[in-house]
Design an enzyme around this catalytic site. Sequence first.
Site, PDB file in Angstrom:
ATOM      1  CD  GLU A   1      -2.831  -1.126   2.428  1.00 50.20           C
ATOM      2  OE1 GLU A   1      -2.856  -0.366   3.322  1.00 50.20           O
ATOM      3  OE2 GLU A   1      -3.472  -2.398   2.502  1.00 50.20           O
TER       4      GLU A   1
ATOM      5  CG  ASN B   1      -0.572  -7.176  -1.285  1.00 50.05           C
ATOM      6  OD1 ASN B   1      -1.307  -7.751  -2.064  1.00 50.05           O
ATOM      7  ND2 ASN B   1      -1.177  -6.773   0.025  1.00 50.05           N
TER       8      ASN B   1
ATOM      9  CG  HIS C   1      -9.714  -5.498   1.011  1.00 50.49           C
ATOM     10  ND1 HIS C   1      -9.882  -6.742   1.466  1.00 50.49           N
ATOM     11  CD2 HIS C   1      -8.432  -5.440   0.961  1.00 50.49           C
ATOM     12  CE1 HIS C   1      -8.913  -7.128   2.181  1.00 50.49           C
ATOM     13  NE2 HIS C   1      -7.792  -6.169   2.102  1.00 50.49           N
TER      14      HIS C   1
ATOM     15  CD  GLU D   1      -4.657  -7.853   1.820  1.00 44.88           C
ATOM     16  OE1 GLU D   1      -5.481  -7.180   2.358  1.00 44.88           O
ATOM     17  OE2 GLU D   1      -3.238  -7.620   1.862  1.00 44.88           O
TER      18      GLU D   1
ATOM     19  CG  ASP E   1     -12.442  -8.790   2.167  1.00 41.86           C
ATOM     20  OD1 ASP E   1     -12.490  -7.969   1.310  1.00 41.86           O
ATOM     21  OD2 ASP E   1     -12.067  -8.666   3.398  1.00 41.86           O
TER      22      ASP E   1
HETATM   23  O1  G3I Z   1      -3.338  -6.212  19.290  1.00 36.16           O
HETATM   24  C1  G3I Z   1      -4.662  -6.563  19.651  1.00 36.16           C
HETATM   25  C2  G3I Z   1      -4.900  -7.782  20.501  1.00 36.16           C
HETATM   26  O2  G3I Z   1      -4.102  -7.548  21.735  1.00 36.16           O
HETATM   27  C3  G3I Z   1      -6.373  -8.021  21.058  1.00 36.16           C
HETATM   28  O3  G3I Z   1      -6.532  -9.023  21.515  1.00 36.16           O
HETATM   29  C4  G3I Z   1      -7.090  -8.041  19.721  1.00 36.16           C
HETATM   30  C5  G3I Z   1      -8.518  -8.260  20.038  1.00 36.16           C
HETATM   31  O4  G3I Z   1      -9.437  -7.732  19.033  1.00 36.16           O
HETATM   32  O5  G3I Z   1      -7.076  -6.894  18.882  1.00 36.16           O
HETATM   33  C6  G3I Z   1      -5.719  -6.638  18.574  1.00 36.16           C
HETATM   34  O6  G3I Z   1      -5.483  -5.910  17.403  1.00 36.16           O
HETATM   35  C7  G3I Z   1      -6.286  -5.997  16.179  1.00 36.16           C
HETATM   36  C8  G3I Z   1      -5.259  -6.552  15.431  1.00 36.16           C
HETATM   37  O7  G3I Z   1      -5.817  -6.516  14.034  1.00 36.16           O
HETATM   38  C9  G3I Z   1      -4.871  -7.998  15.431  1.00 36.16           C
HETATM   39  O8  G3I Z   1      -5.949  -8.866  15.444  1.00 36.16           O
HETATM   40  C10 G3I Z   1      -6.417  -4.372  15.982  1.00 36.16           C
HETATM   41  O9  G3I Z   1      -7.356  -3.985  16.912  1.00 36.16           O
HETATM   42  C11 G3I Z   1      -7.115  -4.540  14.430  1.00 36.16           C
HETATM   43  O10 G3I Z   1      -7.368  -3.137  14.123  1.00 36.16           O
HETATM   44  C12 G3I Z   1      -6.168  -5.344  13.497  1.00 36.16           C
HETATM   45  O11 G3I Z   1      -6.602  -5.049  12.250  1.00 36.16           O
HETATM   46  C13 G3I Z   1      -6.077  -5.690  11.027  1.00 36.16           C
HETATM   47  C14 G3I Z   1      -5.837  -4.534  10.204  1.00 36.16           C
HETATM   48  O12 G3I Z   1      -5.041  -5.001   8.974  1.00 36.16           O
HETATM   49  C15 G3I Z   1      -4.924  -3.403  10.759  1.00 36.16           C
HETATM   50  O13 G3I Z   1      -4.866  -2.416   9.745  1.00 36.16           O
HETATM   51  C16 G3I Z   1      -6.883  -6.731  10.377  1.00 36.16           C
HETATM   52  O14 G3I Z   1      -6.939  -7.684  11.503  1.00 36.16           O
HETATM   53  C17 G3I Z   1      -6.159  -7.314   9.380  1.00 36.16           C
HETATM   54  O15 G3I Z   1      -7.055  -8.220   8.836  1.00 36.16           O
HETATM   55  C18 G3I Z   1      -5.990  -5.922   8.416  1.00 36.16           C
HETATM   56  O16 G3I Z   1      -5.238  -6.465   7.252  1.00 36.16           O
HETATM   57  C19 G3I Z   1      -5.087  -5.716   6.123  1.00 36.16           C
HETATM   58  C20 G3I Z   1      -3.691  -6.184   5.380  1.00 36.16           C
HETATM   59  O17 G3I Z   1      -2.692  -6.186   6.142  1.00 36.16           O
HETATM   60  C21 G3I Z   1      -3.590  -5.024   4.309  1.00 36.16           C
HETATM   61  N1  G3I Z   1      -4.426  -4.868   3.442  1.00 36.16           N
HETATM   62  C22 G3I Z   1      -5.756  -4.346   4.082  1.00 36.16           C
HETATM   63  C23 G3I Z   1      -6.033  -5.584   5.198  1.00 36.16           C
HETATM   64  C24 G3I Z   1      -7.590  -5.086   5.908  1.00 36.16           C
HETATM   65  O18 G3I Z   1      -7.529  -3.753   6.509  1.00 36.16           O
END
Ligand code: G3I
Length: 355
Positions: free
Chosen positions: A164, A206, A242, A272, A274
Amino acid sequence: MKLQSVSLLLSTLSIALSAPSPYRPKPKLVNKYPGLDVLAKRAGLLYFGTAIDNVVLNNSQYISIAHNKSEFGQVTPSNGQKWMYIEPQQGKFNYSMGDAITKPGREAGQMGRCHTFIWHNQLPEWLTAKNWTKPELVKVLENHIRHEARHYYDSCYAWDVVNEAFNDDGTLRETMWLNTIGKSYIELAFKFARKYTSPRTRLYYNDYGIERVNNKSIAVAEMVKYFLKRGVPIDGVGLQAHFTTGRSPSYNETSASIAQYNKLGVEVALTELDVRQALPDSHEQQQAQAKIYADSVKACVDAKDCVGVTVWDFWDPVSWVPETFPGYGDACLWSANFTKKPAYYAISDMLREYS
Ligand code: G3I
C-alpha cells in the site's frame, strides 16, 4: 466329483471372489465435493488460499477448515508477520504469532504467502516515535528484512515486500518511509528482500484499489516497468481485491488490470479477496456477492499469469470489515454458524466448469 461337492466348491469360490482381497486394487474414491483448492488447481491455479488471524486460533471448528488442504492450499497470516509483532523492540524478534499460522500450514501441506515487510500501519512505537536519519532508517529496514526473511526462509511462496505505498491518484503515500528515505525506499526494500529471502520466493508489491485500470494501478505498472528496466527484483503484483457489493469491478475490469501487469512479465495474485455487504444482509445481496466472488476468481483463472486467489479470511466473525467500516460486514465465504454461503458455491460451480 459328486454333485454336492461341486456345489460346495462353487459357493466357496464365489465367497472367495466377493470377499475383499488384499491383492485386488480398491475402487478409486471419487470425492464428489472437492474443496476450493482442489477445484482451483484443476482450473490451473497454483492455489486457493485464506488469511488466518491469531485471535481465532483457539477455535477448533475454524482451524479444521482453515488448515483443510482441500479447501485452502495456501495460508497468509493476517497480522502475525507484521512489524509490530515481529520486532516489538528494536533488534528483539518474536516470531510466535507468525509461526502459529505458518507451521500448521506447512504441516498440512499448505503453501505460504508472507505478509508484509514494509507498510505504514501496525508499526511498533520505537520505530514511529523516533526521528531517524535516512542512513539509520535504511539500516533498521535492512536489519528487519534480514531477520524476518531468514526466519521464514522456507515458508513463503511469496512475500508482500511493500504494501500500500500508493494513493488513489497514483502519487506515493506520505509515510515515515517516504519522508525519511525518499521514494527509493521501495526499491531498497525489494533489493533487501532479494538478498535475504530464498531465491525461490516471489517478491510482490501488494495494494488495494488496483483491480481496475486507473491512476493507481497505472502508477504501480509504471513502477514495475521502471524496476524491471533497472534490474530491481520484482516478481509479482498483489491485487488485494477488497470489494463492496454494488461497487466492485467487473470481470472485464479485473481482467484488464491483471493483463497490464502480465504484459510487463510479472505474475499476479488476488491476495486479500473479500466482498463486504451493507448490513443487514439480504438474499439479493448474497446473490450479488456470490457473482462478484465468482467473477473475480474467474478473472484470475482466465488470465495469462494469475497464480492464485487468497480470501482475507473465510469466516465472518474474524473479518476486519465491521471494525473498519461500521454498518458493513458479512464479507466472507462462511457465515458465523460455519455454513457456506452462496458465494462459496458460486466459486465452486464456476471452477468446476474448468475440470
Ligand atoms: O493487538 C490487539 C490484541 O491484543 C487483541 O487481543 C485483539 C482483540 O480484538 O485486537 C488486537 O489488535 C487488532 C489486530 O488487527 C490483531 O487482530 C486490531 O485492533 C485491529 O485493528 C487489527 O486489524 C488488522 C488490520 O489489518 C490493521 O490495519 C486486521 O486484522 C487485518 O486483517 C488487516 O489486514 C490488512 C492487510 O494487512 C493489508 N490490506 C488491508 C487489510 C485489511 O485492513
